[in-house]
Enzyme design. Structure first.
Site, PDB file in Angstrom:
ATOM      1  N   HIS A 147       0.699  -1.396   0.018  1.00  0.00           N
ATOM      2  CA  HIS A 147      -0.175   0.246   0.187  1.00  0.00           C
ATOM      3  C   HIS A 147       0.684   1.075   0.333  1.00  0.00           C
ATOM      4  O   HIS A 147       0.649   1.898  -0.431  1.00  0.00           O
ATOM      5  CB  HIS A 147      -1.239   0.241   1.232  1.00  0.00           C
ATOM      6  CG  HIS A 147      -2.476  -0.708   1.466  1.00  0.00           C
ATOM      7  ND1 HIS A 147      -1.812  -2.603   1.206  1.00  0.00           N
ATOM      8  CD2 HIS A 147      -3.064   0.070   0.316  1.00  0.00           C
ATOM      9  CE1 HIS A 147      -3.119  -2.963   0.881  1.00  0.00           C
ATOM     10  NE2 HIS A 147      -3.968  -1.652   0.751  1.00  0.00           N
ATOM     11  N   HIS A 198       1.077  -4.228   9.186  1.00  0.00           N
ATOM     12  CA  HIS A 198       2.532  -3.535   9.239  1.00  0.00           C
ATOM     13  C   HIS A 198       3.151  -3.003  10.162  1.00  0.00           C
ATOM     14  O   HIS A 198       2.874  -2.423  11.270  1.00  0.00           O
ATOM     15  CB  HIS A 198       2.932  -2.944   8.455  1.00  0.00           C
ATOM     16  CG  HIS A 198       2.086  -3.467   6.340  1.00  0.00           C
ATOM     17  ND1 HIS A 198       2.930  -4.963   5.959  1.00  0.00           N
ATOM     18  CD2 HIS A 198       1.121  -3.041   5.979  1.00  0.00           C
ATOM     19  CE1 HIS A 198       3.047  -4.950   4.496  1.00  0.00           C
ATOM     20  NE2 HIS A 198       1.870  -4.488   4.557  1.00  0.00           N
TER      21      HIS A 198
END
Length: 408
Positions: A147, A198
């Site tokens: 992303h 993450h």
């Protein structure tokens, strides 16, 4: 157009083939993983208190906001948005962002599967997966954050395109554009950490790799576009490139969905390139009407959507059905052993060696292919590639032809 392969094309394909052979002979993926995975794993563990500290302020509003932000910079969003960009008359921007998306997806997922570093451990980290896409993302490895990488590349390229085709030499517009891109990247990075998807090292790596890829793309995108529009051997070169990239992709420590995403976007890139190369001067040149112009008002564009979206979905279904029938027949004719993990139930877990004929019963093509290692290949890769190649081709070739006949 019928001239032989150029020097740079030969060098590109030879370099990728050389990497495939070298990585196989010297086991380069395992060696790189042995060097990088322990360090990245330690960093993920060290970053866990930071994630927990950020999640301490958890709130339903933050959950929803960061989940929505993740969706609007995700691969499915771009997959749905890019066809509309083609049909709006912005063909150059659409094809450049499509190819850049495919490039980012390949590089990012290759690094992920090569390093095979874990995501933050859940628990203790709280992982928010509000959509099916996020649940599939959670099955991938962590570094780098796709992303963050995609946001840097695609928003950065969009800013570059707007500044070069709209407001030039306007300091205020440039400052506002850079501020918006910076804010979006920061929000996406913080959101990926807040959602537990993450660690900090994943996001930082995604931003760094994104900047490198963006700089490279801004250097070569003009040459790539010229090649697609008027180059030699465009379709044959891109088909060879797509084939080699499948074998150049690193094998992860454990299977993940990353290779499936690469295969899909690899097919999309091939479909776009082959379609544009054939129809550029008919439907995608710089003089086509743009949305909101007198030639392409919003009602006409909505008509294009009503015609185009069902058409590409039908083509996607038909491409998949044809590939599911055709590829097993071709592989059987060539004597290539295959299995299928999901698309062809009859081939799941099948032992292709049981169905081999004796040499005296084999045709010439089967005798030739029998000289190569008899590894069973997953036919789903080819099916997925052709399915998305057909979809992308219909976006830039079939559907604009329908628009032309319907005066849309």
């Amino acid at each position: 157009m019928d001239a032989g392969i150029s020097f740079w094309q030969a060098m590109t394909l030879s370099s990728i083939l050389g990497w495939v052979l070298a990585s196989s002979v010297f086991d380069l993926t395992r060696r790189v993983r042995a060097l990088t995975q322990p360090w990245v794993t330690r960093r993920v563990i060290v970053d866990t208190p930071l994630i927990l500290g950020l999640q301490w302020i958890q709130h339903r509003f933050l959950d929803d906001m960061f989940s929505v932000l993740s969706c609007i910079v995700s691969v499915p969003f771009y997959t749905g948005f890019l066809p509309l960009l083609f049909w709006s008359g912005h063909g150059k921007l659409a094809r450049q962002m499509t190819l850049l998306m495919a490039f980012c997806d390949y590089i990012g997922n290759s690094i992920k599967d090569m390093i095979s570093a874990p995501r933050p451990s859940c628990p203790p980290v709280r992982r928010v997966t509000a959509t099916k896409d996020e649940k599939e993302n959670a099955m991938e490895y962590g570094l780098p954050s796709s992303h963050a990488l995609n946001t840097v590349c695609l928003s950065g390229y969009l800013l570059h395109y707007v500044l070069n085709h709209g407001v030039q030499n306007d300091g205020v517009a440039i400052a506002v554009g850079f501020s918006l891109v910076f804010a979006l990247v920061m929000l996406i990075g913080i959101g990926r950490i807040y959602l537990g998807m993450h660690s900090l090292i994943d996001v930082v790596a995604g931003i760094i790799f994104g900047l490198v890829i963006l700089f490279f793309w801004l250097t070569v995108h003009g040459y790539v576009d010229d090649f697609i529009i008027s180059g030699q051997n465009v379709t044959s070169f891109w088909a060879s490139l797509s084939f080699l990239l499948c074998f150049a992709y690193p094998t992860p420590e454990f299977p993940t969905p990353s290779f499936e995403y690469h295969t899909a976007f690899n097919g999309v890139a091939f479909g776009i390139v082959s379609g544009i190369q054939q129809t550029y001067f008919h439907f995608h040149h710089e003089r086509v009407p743009h949305i909101f112009s007198q030639e392409l008002p919003i009602l006409i564009f909505l008509g294009r959507m009503l015609v185009g979206i069902p058409t590409i979905l039908v083509v996607k279904f038909c491409s998949k059905a044809i590939a599911k029938w055709l590829l097993p027949v071709m592989c059987n004719t060539l004597g290539i052993p295959i299995v299928s993990s999901c698309y062809v139930p009859a081939l799941r877990g099948s032992d292709s060696s049981k169905s081999k004929s004796h040499d005296k019963q084999m045709g010439f093509l089967q005798k030739v292919t029998s000289l190569f290692p008899q590894k069973a290949y997953d036919v789903d890769t080819g099916i997925r590639f052709l399915q998305y190649a057909g979809l992308a081709w219909s976006v830039v070739d079939l559907v604009p032809s329908l628009f032309s006949h319907l005066n849309l």
